[in-house]
Design an enzyme around this catalytic site. Structure first.
Site, PDB file in Angstrom:
ATOM      1  N   GLU A   1       0.698  -1.007   0.118  1.00 60.55           N
ATOM      2  CA  GLU A   1       0.124  -0.245  -0.497  1.00 60.55           C
ATOM      3  C   GLU A   1       0.922   0.905   0.297  1.00 60.55           C
ATOM      4  O   GLU A   1       2.113   1.403   0.902  1.00 60.55           O
ATOM      5  CB  GLU A   1      -0.458   0.069   1.088  1.00 60.55           C
TER       6      GLU A   1
ATOM      7  N   CYS B   1      -2.149   9.720   2.559  1.00 64.86           N
ATOM      8  CA  CYS B   1      -1.551   8.437   1.528  1.00 64.86           C
ATOM      9  C   CYS B   1      -3.192   9.103   0.415  1.00 64.86           C
ATOM     10  O   CYS B   1      -3.177   8.856  -0.576  1.00 64.86           O
ATOM     11  CB  CYS B   1      -1.816   6.916   1.506  1.00 64.86           C
TER      12      CYS B   1
HETATM   13  P1  NAP Z   1       8.308   4.242   4.430  1.00 67.02           P
HETATM   14  O1  NAP Z   1       9.730   5.845   4.939  1.00 67.02           O
HETATM   15  O2  NAP Z   1       8.799   3.983   3.330  1.00 67.02           O
HETATM   16  O3  NAP Z   1       8.413   3.878   5.765  1.00 67.02           O
HETATM   17  C1  NAP Z   1       7.405   3.186   6.368  1.00 67.02           C
HETATM   18  C2  NAP Z   1       7.644   2.160   6.684  1.00 67.02           C
HETATM   19  O4  NAP Z   1       9.054   1.211   6.189  1.00 67.02           O
HETATM   20  C3  NAP Z   1       8.602   2.473   8.600  1.00 67.02           C
HETATM   21  O5  NAP Z   1       8.129   1.037   8.641  1.00 67.02           O
HETATM   22  C4  NAP Z   1       9.881   2.426   7.764  1.00 67.02           C
HETATM   23  O6  NAP Z   1      10.667   2.041   8.565  1.00 67.02           O
HETATM   24  C5  NAP Z   1       9.938   1.497   6.763  1.00 67.02           C
HETATM   25  N1  NAP Z   1      11.147   1.041   6.220  1.00 67.02           N
HETATM   26  C6  NAP Z   1      11.368   2.692   5.330  1.00 67.02           C
HETATM   27  N2  NAP Z   1      13.365   1.825   4.059  1.00 67.02           N
HETATM   28  C7  NAP Z   1      12.642   1.426   4.639  1.00 67.02           C
HETATM   29  C8  NAP Z   1      13.258   0.033   3.504  1.00 67.02           C
HETATM   30  N3  NAP Z   1      14.281  -0.083   2.675  1.00 67.02           N
HETATM   31  N4  NAP Z   1      12.890  -1.472   3.806  1.00 67.02           N
HETATM   32  C9  NAP Z   1      12.380  -1.668   4.806  1.00 67.02           C
HETATM   33  N5  NAP Z   1      11.341  -0.944   5.365  1.00 67.02           N
HETATM   34  C10 NAP Z   1      11.031   0.275   5.275  1.00 67.02           C
HETATM   35  O7  NAP Z   1       7.287   6.082   4.188  1.00 67.02           O
HETATM   36  P2  NAP Z   1       7.358   7.603   4.993  1.00 67.02           P
HETATM   37  O8  NAP Z   1       7.614   8.073   4.529  1.00 67.02           O
HETATM   38  O9  NAP Z   1       7.366   7.423   6.115  1.00 67.02           O
HETATM   39  O10 NAP Z   1       5.341   7.449   5.435  1.00 67.02           O
HETATM   40  C11 NAP Z   1       4.563   8.094   4.300  1.00 67.02           C
HETATM   41  C12 NAP Z   1       3.932   6.903   2.617  1.00 67.02           C
HETATM   42  O11 NAP Z   1       3.411   5.988   2.968  1.00 67.02           O
HETATM   43  C13 NAP Z   1       3.780   7.963   1.468  1.00 67.02           C
HETATM   44  O12 NAP Z   1       4.045   8.048  -0.007  1.00 67.02           O
HETATM   45  C14 NAP Z   1       1.762   7.641   1.916  1.00 67.02           C
HETATM   46  O13 NAP Z   1       1.130   7.805   1.094  1.00 67.02           O
HETATM   47  C15 NAP Z   1       2.032   6.173   2.035  1.00 67.02           C
HETATM   48  N6  NAP Z   1       1.006   5.813   2.880  1.00 67.02           N
HETATM   49  C16 NAP Z   1       0.344   5.009   2.004  1.00 67.02           C
HETATM   50  C17 NAP Z   1      -0.559   4.257   2.439  1.00 67.02           C
HETATM   51  C18 NAP Z   1      -2.159   3.486   1.708  1.00 67.02           C
HETATM   52  O14 NAP Z   1      -2.578   2.408   2.075  1.00 67.02           O
HETATM   53  N7  NAP Z   1      -1.927   2.479  -0.071  1.00 67.02           N
HETATM   54  C19 NAP Z   1      -1.598   4.539   3.782  1.00 67.02           C
HETATM   55  C20 NAP Z   1      -0.578   5.854   4.487  1.00 67.02           C
HETATM   56  C21 NAP Z   1       0.647   5.948   4.268  1.00 67.02           C
HETATM   57  P3  NAP Z   1      11.585   3.933   9.347  1.00 67.02           P
HETATM   58  O15 NAP Z   1      10.775   3.960  10.009  1.00 67.02           O
HETATM   59  O16 NAP Z   1      12.581   2.721  10.807  1.00 67.02           O
HETATM   60  O17 NAP Z   1      12.449   3.959   8.668  1.00 67.02           O
END
Ligand code: NAP
Length: 467
Positions: A235, A269
């Site tokens: 997602e 999102c």
């Molecule tokens: P993110 O950096 O991808 O972080 C999300 C999760 O992934 C965190 O637990 C993070 O851990 C972990 N993570 C980061 N890098 C990783 C890697 N290389 N491998 C595995 N896990 C990893 O996301 P964000 O930027 O904080 O969150 C916002 C994004 O999420 C936006 O793009 C938003 O649109 C999307 N989102 C989508 C939905 C949906 O349902 N489609 C819902 C909510 C949010 P750490 O915190 O330790 O880095």
């Protein structure tokens, strides 16, 4: 586990003032491995536990969440800054999702008979084992819930890797599961940094991976899962269009779009990130949007009259302002806002941008903050072209009085969800998920519970049958 360390990225930093509240030490590889072993061991019993017994625990989780909604709400606001009313709503929504799957799982996962010419055939839905859930901070409880409620009710066990900036929300959910009577090992929180997650996917005891977050994180986890032939669901981000039709009640559309875009300080999102308005209505819409912005109050997320919260972190605020500046450098007009608010904390001014064109990054990318992008269109085909111009395909809105016409437009939008006369919403019984680079798989609704079960065919036939 809560020993402060200088190096840990796992910590509570209050975005209202950027003060470090509590730090957590990352778990060692051995600790994580032991937790996964335990989850695998727990699976052997949990998969054979009746739906009734599982449902009892899930209903209890829901009950505890409702009873403690104020406390849980305050904790979410402390860790990632959202408005207290939104935090409490999120706790209630999560409780509803636990109840939904507790009530529905037995029916949804009952044997499914298939029509055959002789003998019998049916699908037996069977859990597959330990699921690794990787979740973001923007809905600290809801994000955990929508995968945990479905997959744990289905008989899987789960290890959760929550975002590093919401460790207390992560831990308190494990504690609530325990208090509700969930057996040891069925659901466990991992304190691990995101960069250290990918190698866990190769652990043979992890049978599936679900991630909500950014495209880079999703792509890396899905690649690791693919290399091991493991199921994944993603997602990811979105840049939802909000298409205003000619027959609209303009004031109503403005109010819904502005409130939707400021929800969670724009860090949703499915926030209406690009608002598309017919040329004939553009100036009036712009003027009403400015009026609506004048009503916005940026401030303490614990105050009931605040309607724009800080962003989740200092880095998030810096990144959003940089995106807005880049849009301005590339020729977009920043009509309102665009800067940091002159106060402590991760605040960004509510921002209104217009005149975004296909040669600008803002036309395609996701801006995860309180930034309202207004587009003008001449024909409905042009509106649909703009709506579909990004690689994201999560949600969207069509706003207009003629519902049939709005549905026709909705059918042409390349996203996983389109709402008519409402921003993309959330309900336990409705599916949530995207297409294109917004990911694959669905959460919530009946669909959500089938993602990590083996739909096994069992066929009774005779040795002389033709197949
Ligand atoms: P993110 O950096 O991808 O972080 C999300 C999760 O992934 C965190 O637990 C993070 O851990 C972990 N993570 C980061 N890098 C990783 C890697 N290389 N491998 C595995 N896990 C990893 O996301 P964000 O930027 O904080 O969150 C916002 C994004 O999420 C936006 O793009 C938003 O649109 C999307 N989102 C989508 C939905 C949906 O349902 N489609 C819902 C909510 C949010 P750490 O915190 O330790 O880095």
């Amino acid at each position: 586990m809560s020993t402060p360390t200088k190096t840990s990225s796992i910590k509570t930093v209050n975005p209202f003032n950027n003060e470090v509240v509590k730090e957590f030490e990352a778990m060692s590889a051995d600790q994580v491995s032991a937790i996964i072993d335990k989850a695998d061991e727990a699976f052997k019993t949990w998969k054979n536990t009746s739906f009734e017994a599982r449902a009892k625990v899930m209903h209890q989780v829901a009950k505890i969440m409702r009873e403690r909604k104020e406390e849980l709400g305050k904790l979410a606001t402390l860790e990632m800054g959202k408005l207290i009313a939104e935090s409490i709503y999120e706790v209630e929504l999560s409780a509803d999702i636990f109840d939904y799957y507790a009530d529905k799982a037995a029916e949804l996962l009952a044997d499914h008979p298939l029509e055959v010419q002789h003998g019998e055939a049916f699908l037996s839905y069977e859990p597959i084992g330990v699921i690794l859930s990787v979740q973001p901070w923007n809905f600290p409880y809801y994000q955990i819930t929508r995968s945990a409620a479905a997959h744990v009710m289905a008989g899987n066990t789960m290890v959760l890797k929550h975002a590093s900036n919401v460790p207390q929300c992560a831990q308190i959910m494990e504690d609530i599961f325990k208090e509700a009577g969930l057996p040891d090992g069925v659901y466990t929180n991992l304190f691990v940094a995101g960069k250290d997650i990918e190698p866990l996917v190769a652990n043979t005891k992890i049978k599936g991976v679900t991630l909500t977050g950014s495209k880079p994180a999703g792509a890396s986890i899905a690649a690791a899962a693919g290399a091991q032939v493991k199921k994944s669901t993603l997602e990811l981000g979105g840049s939802d269009p909000f298409i205003v039709l000619e027959d609209v009640d303009l004031q109503q559309a403005v109010e819904v779009a502005v409130a939707g875009r400021m929800w969670n300080a724009g860090q949703v999102c499915v926030s209406p990130k690009r608002v598309l308005v017919p040329a004939s209505k553009y100036e009036a819409f712009l003027s009403k949007t400015k009026d609506a912005f004048a009503q916005l109050k940026v401030g303490n997320p614990l105050d009931a009259d605040t309607n724009v919260a800080p962003l989740s972190s200092e880095k998030a605020a810096v990144d959003v302002v940089a995106q807005v500046q880049k849009a301005a450098e590339q020729g977009a007009h920043v009509i309102l806002g665009g800067k940091r608010v002159d106060r402590a904390g991760a605040f960004v001014e509510p921002t209104l941008i217009t005149d975004i064109t296909p040669d600008m990054d803002a036309y395609y990318e996701e801006i995860f903050g309180p930034v309202f992008q207004l587009y003008r269109y001449n024909t409905i085909d042009e509106a649909i072209e703009i709506a579909n111009a990004t690689e994201f395909g999560l949600g969207g809105t069509v706003f207009g009085k003629d519902t049939q016409k709005a549905v026709e437009v909705a059918r042409k939008i390349d996203t996983g969800m389109v709402y008519i006369n409402h921003v993309t919403g959330i309900a336990p019984e409705l599916p949530f998920g995207g297409t294109k680079e917004s990911g694959y798989g669905r959460e919530q609704s009946p669909a959500g519970i089938y993602e990590f079960v083996n739909a096994k065919l069992i066929r009774t036939t005779t040795p002389d049958a033709n197949y």
